[in-house]
Write a protein that holds these residues in place. Structure first.
Motif, short mmCIF file in Angstrom:
data_model
loop_
_atom_site.label_atom_id
_atom_site.label_comp_id
_atom_site.label_asym_id
_atom_site.label_seq_id
_atom_site.Cartn_x
_atom_site.Cartn_y
_atom_site.Cartn_z
N ASN A 92 0.81 -1.21 0.00
CA ASN A 92 0.00 0.00 0.00
C ASN A 92 0.85 1.27 0.00
N ASN A 104 -6.62 0.29 -12.18
CA ASN A 104 -6.99 0.30 -10.76
C ASN A 104 -7.98 -0.81 -10.44
N SER A 105 -8.95 -1.02 -11.32
CA SER A 105 -9.96 -2.06 -11.10
C SER A 105 -9.32 -3.45 -11.08
N LYS A 141 -7.23 -4.06 -7.90
CA LYS A 141 -8.07 -4.30 -6.73
C LYS A 141 -8.59 -5.73 -6.70
#
Length: 569
Positions: free
Chosen positions: A20, A139-140, A143
């Motif tokens: 992260n 980004n999708s 994730k």
């Protein structure tokens, strides 16, 4: 085991934090320089960007950085290696194919999208690039996937810290490419009776043993890889030495066993030297484990070296397996009959059905070669029934010809005995042939007939329908007197291994006691493997009922046996 779980959770928490806090890496594979630079600029604020100008360079970059990458942006139309080939080539590697690939294309054709999806792509970006769409898609995808750091963590076995099997395969293939001129060797290890170790000493002691072995093997390998291949199996890939010194490795193996945290542990090893690097890594390791199979049950050695003969034997076994159905359909399995002679009259009083494989080209395959293969893979069930049907048909023909029926016993394997519905099928075959049950006795080897409630129920069902049961090979292994007492055998067959010693004082006493025991239990006795007149004379004196063996007759094809039987009856 709780400590392992705690360490795993701490490790995952740390990796998540690192993932992260740090920028994720993205690989852009695009042959157009302008597009490549545009994408790098779009992504650079959020991601670390690696670039490749064609598919071949992209594959090299992926192999080198797969542990760090979160996603690959892949152009479809490129020279050298296009997007389709790129996707096809990574499918064979579970680690590389675990990195999500987003395909970039100017084509809006549905066929293009479908083909890429079939090859493992997870999403699409249409050219010309819309920065917000590109960033949104990336980004999708991220994730929905584990971070690159978490992916790296699954390379290692949690208990031992060694490579997992799939990681081992990946790194072995990489080594083969990087060190093309090197000789490679594989050593695999398998802990014998590991479940028994866990049951006797506890799971914690079993884990301690595996960790000890992992550390020992890591210390042994200077140049190479070590993997926890299975729950109680390890694989070591070695290079940097032209040969594996057999004396040194056996000394080292003894030292490992002597210092193990559990006493008297047995670890079997298979060694495959000068491996064939063109084979899949799984097949290479398989040859090592094939060598281990060669020493199972051997208490004098726990190291076996793979040889070409083992491979030929494996190929031969597979060929026998593959040819089985055709051989049954073509009736290549031929039933031979070995007569049983009365000790008193020296006339034929029965026979045993034995199977031979006669191929169309005239080759005769020994049952000693194909029976073990079919017992192992379960095809013996079908072969047992095939032979039984042939014998029933033979007895039916004799009956229709008005000839006297003599009992012809048929062997029933362990697999057939334990298969559901066997008794019913055999009853239907006999009824369909309209012959007496007594003319086709069932032979069970003493190992198959070891007493249990299940065996008792099956044998009683066979006898209730009218079958006679013979205990075959008595004295060849673990002879269960309980089986003789509890199971409804009408005949006991003394194995050749006992008959071979009948002319020695102790051997004579053993055979005499077996015959007396069987007669005391109201069973007839057949002596198998009788080969000379001295054995025959002793068996006569001992009041044995019948003799089967080369002294009187070898097994014969149906026509010859029929002529012999008709002449003597």
């Amino acid at each position: 085991m709780n400590n392992h779980r705690q360490r795993k959770e701490m490790k995952e928490d740390t990796l998540k934090k690192v993932s992260n806090d740090a920028k994720r890496k993205v690989l852009v594979v695009e042959d157009n320089q302008l597009n490549r630079e545009m994408l790098a600029e779009i992504l650079s604020d959020r991601y670390q960007v690696l670039t490749a100008c064609d598919g071949e360079e992209g594959l090299r970059c992926l192999a080198e950085h797969y542990q760090e990458l979160s996603v690959v942006l892949l152009d479809v139309c490129m020279p050298v290696c296009d997007g389709y080939e790129f996707l096809e080539r990574i499918q064979g590697d579970s680690l590389l194919s675990s990195i999500p690939v987003i395909v970039m294309t100017a084509s809006s054709r549905q066929e293009t999208e479908l083909k890429c999806l079939e090859l493992g792509a997870v999403d699409f970006v249409i050219k010309p690039y819309n920065p917000q769409i590109v960033l949104g898609r990336i980004n999708s995808v991220i994730k929905l996937r584990e971070s690159a750091r978490i992916l790296a963590a699954v390379e290692h076995d949690e208990l031992t810290g060694l490579y997992t099997r799939q990681a081992f395969f990946h790194h072995a293939k990489t080594l083969f490419k990087l060190k093309k001129e090197e000789d490679f060797h594989v050593v695999v290890a398998d802990v014998k009776d590991f479940k028994l170790i866990n049951g006797s000493y506890g799971a914690t002691a079993g884990d301690k043993l595996l960790c000890y072995m992992a550390k020992a093997y890591q210390g042994f390998i200077r140049h190479g890889l070590v993997s926890r291949y299975g729950s109680d199996q390890f694989a070591c890939l070695i290079y940097g030495q032209p040969e594996i010194d057999k004396d040194k490795i056996e000394t080292y193996i003894r030292e490992i066993a002597d210092h193990a945290p559990i006493p008297n542990v047995t670890i079997n090893y298979g060694v495959y030297m000068h491996i064939d690097k063109t084979l899949p890594v799984s097949a290479i390791c398989g040859r090592g484990f094939m060598a281990i199979k060669n020493i199972r049950g051997n208490y004098e050695s726990n190291v076996s070296y793979y040889t070409a003969e083992m491979r030929e034997k494996q190929i031969r076994s597979r060929q026998l397996e593959n040819d089985f159905e055709g051989a049954v359909a073509n009736r290549e399995f031929v039933v031979y009959y070995q007569p049983k002679y009365s000790v008193g009259t020296e006339k034929i009083v029965g026979a045993e059905a034995l199977v031979r494989w006669q191929k169309p080209d005239g080759e005769i395959i020994s049952p000693g070669e194909f029976i073990p293969v079919y017992e192992k893979n379960g095809q013996i069930v079908k072969l047992d029934e095939y032979v039984f049907r042939r014998v029933c048909c033979y007895q039916r023909r004799r009956m229709l010809q008005g000839k006297e029926l003599i009992p012809i016993s048929v062997n029933l394997s362990r697999a057939s005995l334990h298969r559901s519905g066997t008794v019913m099928r055999y009853v239907e075959i006999v009824k369909g042939a309209e012959i007496p049950f007594s003319c086709v006795p069932i032979e069970l080897t003493e190992t198959v007939a070891l007493y249990s409630d299940r065996i008792r129920r099956i044998t009683e069902a066979l006898v209730r329908t009218g079958f006679l049961l013979h205990m075959d090979d008595f004295g060849s292994g673990y002879s269960s007197l309980t089986s003789l007492n509890e199971l409804p055998f009408s005949t006991l067959k003394i194995d050749k291994k006992l008959i071979d010693y009948i002319e020695q004082p102790k051997g004579k006493k053993v055979v005499q006691q077996v015959i007396s025991l069987a007669h005391g239990l109201d069973m007839k006795v057949v002596a198998e493997g009788v080969e000379n007149s001295g054995q025959v004379q002793l068996l006569k004196e001992m009041k044995c009922d019948a003799i089967q063996g080369f002294y009187y007759s070898r097994p014969h094809p149906e026509e010859q046996f029929t002529a012999m039987a008709d002449q003597e009856i």
